[in-house]
Design a protein around this motif. Structure first.
Motif, short mmCIF file in Angstrom:
data_model
loop_
_atom_site.label_atom_id
_atom_site.label_comp_id
_atom_site.label_asym_id
_atom_site.label_seq_id
_atom_site.Cartn_x
_atom_site.Cartn_y
_atom_site.Cartn_z
N ASP A 179 -16.86 7.06 -7.66
CA ASP A 179 -16.07 6.36 -8.67
C ASP A 179 -16.47 6.86 -10.06
O ASP A 179 -17.57 7.37 -10.26
N ARG A 202 -10.04 5.31 -5.03
CA ARG A 202 -11.29 5.20 -5.77
C ARG A 202 -11.00 4.81 -7.21
O ARG A 202 -9.85 4.84 -7.64
N ARG A 229 -9.10 -0.62 0.77
CA ARG A 229 -9.13 0.83 0.94
C ARG A 229 -10.06 1.54 -0.03
O ARG A 229 -10.07 2.76 -0.10
N HIS A 230 -10.84 0.78 -0.80
CA HIS A 230 -11.74 1.38 -1.79
C HIS A 230 -12.83 2.17 -1.08
O HIS A 230 -13.51 1.66 -0.20
N GLY A 231 -12.97 3.43 -1.46
CA GLY A 231 -13.98 4.29 -0.85
C GLY A 231 -13.47 5.12 0.30
O GLY A 231 -14.07 6.12 0.65
N THR A 232 -12.36 4.73 0.91
CA THR A 232 -11.81 5.51 2.02
C THR A 232 -10.52 6.22 1.61
O THR A 232 -10.33 7.39 1.92
N GLU A 233 -9.62 5.53 0.93
CA GLU A 233 -8.35 6.15 0.53
C GLU A 233 -8.10 6.09 -0.97
O GLU A 233 -7.25 6.81 -1.48
N TRP A 274 0.82 -1.20 0.00
CA TRP A 274 0.00 0.00 0.00
C TRP A 274 0.86 1.25 0.00
O TRP A 274 0.55 2.23 -0.68
N LYS A 307 0.63 4.05 -2.85
CA LYS A 307 0.36 5.46 -2.56
C LYS A 307 1.39 6.36 -3.23
O LYS A 307 1.05 7.39 -3.81
N THR A 358 -11.00 10.18 -2.09
CA THR A 358 -12.35 9.70 -1.83
C THR A 358 -13.28 10.36 -2.83
O THR A 358 -12.86 11.19 -3.62
#
Length: 192
Positions: A128, A105, A99-103, A63, A67, A125
């Motif tokens: 999508d 997309r 982490r989809h939707g929080t960190e 991750w 990032k 965030t």
């Protein structure tokens, strides 16, 4: 002789104060120098303070690398990230799903002619990107026919089949008689 030391009301008040702060039990145990972390944990449960919510923050090198790679608004697929980070695509996909939707997309899609659309991930965030419209079976077949018409081997095979069908239809096809198939083949052990 007992080595167990009873808990004072001040120690119990201090334990109650720090129980739900999210710190590890070993950190709380440093406030009680004469007690082990296991003793602090057991006494907290005995007091009925409830379960501890002190999980470690989740660290993943995959991750962290993703990032860094997606910084600056870049959009990349899982396979591109995996090749860059030298890990498997499955490891990248797992982190993206967590982490989809929080960190992270869905920032877009790779639209391909004859394959499912591939997700391009981006940091942040929000909503999508909308998925592209699926092609109908007719459009897929038409695109396949266009690709195949440019392939000379495919065209040669199709022409050969068409000639065979035409010869069968008009009665001009002469099939070899299976009873006479031995004619023209050398006998076993015979030399030419």
């Amino acid at each position: 002789m007992t080595t167990w030391k009873p808990w004072s009301p001040e120690e119990e008040a201090l334990l109650s104060k720090h129980w739900g702060n999210g710190e590890p039990t070993k950190t709380i145990a440093t406030l009680f120098p004469a007690r082990s972390a296991a003793a602090v944990l057991k006494h907290g449960y005995d007091m009925g303070l409830g379960p501890r919510e002190c999980g470690r923050p989740c660290f993943s090198p995959v991750w962290e690398g993703a990032k860094h790679a997606l910084a600056g608004g870049k959009k990349m697929t899982s396979n591109e990230l995996a090749a860059l980070l030298k890990v498997t695509p499955h490891a990248v996909q797992k982190q993206m799903r967590l982490r989809h939707g929080t960190e992270v997309r869905i920032g877009g899609f790779d639209v391909r002619a004859h394959a499912p659309h591939v997700i391009r991930w981006t940091l942040g965030t929000g909503p999508d990107a909308p998925a592209p419209k699926r092609k109908s079976r007719k459009e897929i077949n038409r695109a396949f026919s266009r690709r195949m018409r440019k392939d000379p081997e495919y065209c040669a095979r199709q022409n050969l089949r068409a000639r065979l069908r035409y010869a069968e239809k008009t009665g001009k096809l002469i099939r070899r008689d299976p009873a006479a198939s031995w004619i023209g083949t050398p006998l076993p052990g015979a030399t030419a």
